[in-house]
Write an enzyme that holds these catalytic residues in place. Structure first.
Site, PDB file in Angstrom:
ATOM      1  N   SER A   1       0.800  -1.227   0.000  1.00 35.52           N
ATOM      2  CA  SER A   1       0.000   0.000   0.000  1.00 35.52           C
ATOM      3  C   SER A   1       0.833   1.278   0.000  1.00 35.52           C
ATOM      4  O   SER A   1       0.337   2.338  -0.370  1.00 35.52           O
ATOM      5  CB  SER A   1      -0.947   0.019   1.205  1.00 35.52           C
TER       6      SER A   1
ATOM      7  N   ASP B   1      -2.985   8.283   8.172  1.00 37.09           N
ATOM      8  CA  ASP B   1      -3.916   7.426   8.892  1.00 37.09           C
ATOM      9  C   ASP B   1      -3.128   6.575   9.879  1.00 37.09           C
ATOM     10  O   ASP B   1      -1.985   6.902  10.208  1.00 37.09           O
ATOM     11  CB  ASP B   1      -4.763   6.580   7.930  1.00 37.09           C
TER      12      ASP B   1
ATOM     13  N   HIS C   1      -0.132   4.878   7.390  1.00 38.07           N
ATOM     14  CA  HIS C   1       0.567   5.487   6.264  1.00 38.07           C
ATOM     15  C   HIS C   1       0.975   6.936   6.526  1.00 38.07           C
ATOM     16  O   HIS C   1       0.158   7.738   6.980  1.00 38.07           O
ATOM     17  CB  HIS C   1      -0.319   5.440   5.017  1.00 38.07           C
TER      18      HIS C   1
END
Length: 372
Positions: A57, A347, A350
């Site tokens: 991600s 978040d 990340h």
């Protein structure tokens, strides 16, 4: 300024002067534009026609949003709030991610498109794409649990990409692009963070050193596989200090929300073994330039000394409470922080675009000579 005395020659002088000024302005503008898209200084006679990225991600630029089976997606607000146009793009960030900054810093293009983007133009293939999938790992079980594209699946996409590239630019140009492009690999965080410590899915099977060996073997085999397919410049990022992300600090960091040292110790062990294996691999594969890129220490410095870098908050994310939210739990129903530039994290997992923007150019400049 003294103009010519003849009134008839004045318009010609004026037009010439204006033209020269416009020409100078155009040249300066071109310099500024080029500067914007290329700030890493490449060694003389080094060409990087494309960037190709595999990973999780941190690097995913929209592949996961085309995978119905995964919950690791972010094609909704507030993700992308600071991206061009203020729209969610499938990037796990408020804006751009390292894939984009890498392509931009190397002077290739501003954004690195996802390979699974249905609107991907054939011309984009020659300058690179992203195969990364949020939730992926070196361990197949990591990707299976997340319902995302495993490393083996990303390899299959790369094989398909080669076929398409040959159809578009021909075999000779394809071979040139593959041998001169830089391949970036960013994996390992989900394996240690989620598969080993959070879910305990591998703890009964491996101790930490044995699991590190398992991951390093997977990384090494993958490098060999893309080498066999034509890759020669391969940059492998080490894992980050996962014990310092807000999510883990919330669950296991106590009232002081400290970094979880055993998570970080496991990552450091993995990184050390990975670095040694890549060095060995570089000696074995003819004409290869394989580099280990240390991201652990630069990130740890930002996480632990965030004020030095201009951030006010280093242990919480901007989205929601900033303690646990990630992917589906960071959504438009949650409030976001007043100023994202004050935050290290977007978040629970990340970093913000701002952190990537600080990090990527320095790392590229440090290691680019190893990839020439």
């Amino acid at each position: 300024m003294k103009f010519p005395s003849s009134s008839s020659s004045f318009p010609h002088y004026f037009l010439a002067s204006t033209f020269n000024s416009l020409l100078l302005f155009s040249v300066l503008l071109l310099v500024v534009i080029c500067k914007t898209y290329e700030s890493v200084k490449l060694p003389p006679n080094v060409s990087v026609p494309a960037v190709l990225v595999f990973g999780d991600s941190i690097m995913d630029t929209d592949n996961n949003n085309k995978i119905l089976a995964t919950s690791a997606r972010c094609n909704f607000p507030p993700y992308g709030k600071d991206f061009k146009g203020g729209i969610p793009t499938g990037r796990f960030s408020n804006g751009k991610v390292p894939s984009d900054f890498i392509a931009e810093e190397l002077g290739i293009k501003e954004f690195l498109p996802a390979y699974l983007d249905p609107n991907l133009q054939a011309d984009e293939l020659a300058t690179g794409v992203c195969f990364a999938s949020g939730g992926a790992g070196y361990d197949p079980l990591t990707s299976e649990t997340a319902g995302c594209t495993a490393l083996s699946g990303q390899l299959e996409m790369f094989k398909e990409y080669i076929v398409k590239l040959k159809e578009h630019v021909g075999e000779n140009r394809t071979n040139f692009i593959l041998s001169n492009s830089i391949f970036f690999i960013v994996l390992g965080a989900n394996d240690i963070s989620n598969t080993y410590f959070l879910s305990h899915l591998r703890e009964l099977q491996y101790d930490v050193p044995a699991y590190s060996d398992f991951l390093v073997t997977s990384a090494s085999n993958f490098c060999k596989e893309i080498y066999e397919l034509g890759a020669r410049r391969i940059a492998v990022f080490g894992g980050p200090p996962v014990g310092c992300v807000p999510y883990h600090r919330t669950l296991s960091g106590g009232k002081e929300r400290k970094c979880i040292q055993k998570y970080n110790n496991a990552m450091m062990l993995f990184n050390d073994k990975l670095m040694k294996e890549l060095h060995s691999l570089n000696q074995k594969l003819p004409n290869s330039r394989i580099a280990y890129l240390d991201v652990y220490n630069p990130l740890l410095d930002i996480f632990q000394n965030h004020q030095k870098y201009g951030y006010e908050v280093g242990d919480r994310g901007c989205c929601g409470t900033g303690t646990l939210e990630v992917a589906l739990t960071c959504n438009h129903l949650d409030a976001t922080c007043p100023n994202v530039l004050d935050y290290v994290f977007w978040d629970g997992f990340h970093p913000t675009e701002s952190v990537y923007k600080k990090l990527v150019p320095n790392i590229l400049q440090e290691y680019v000579n190893q990839l020439q």
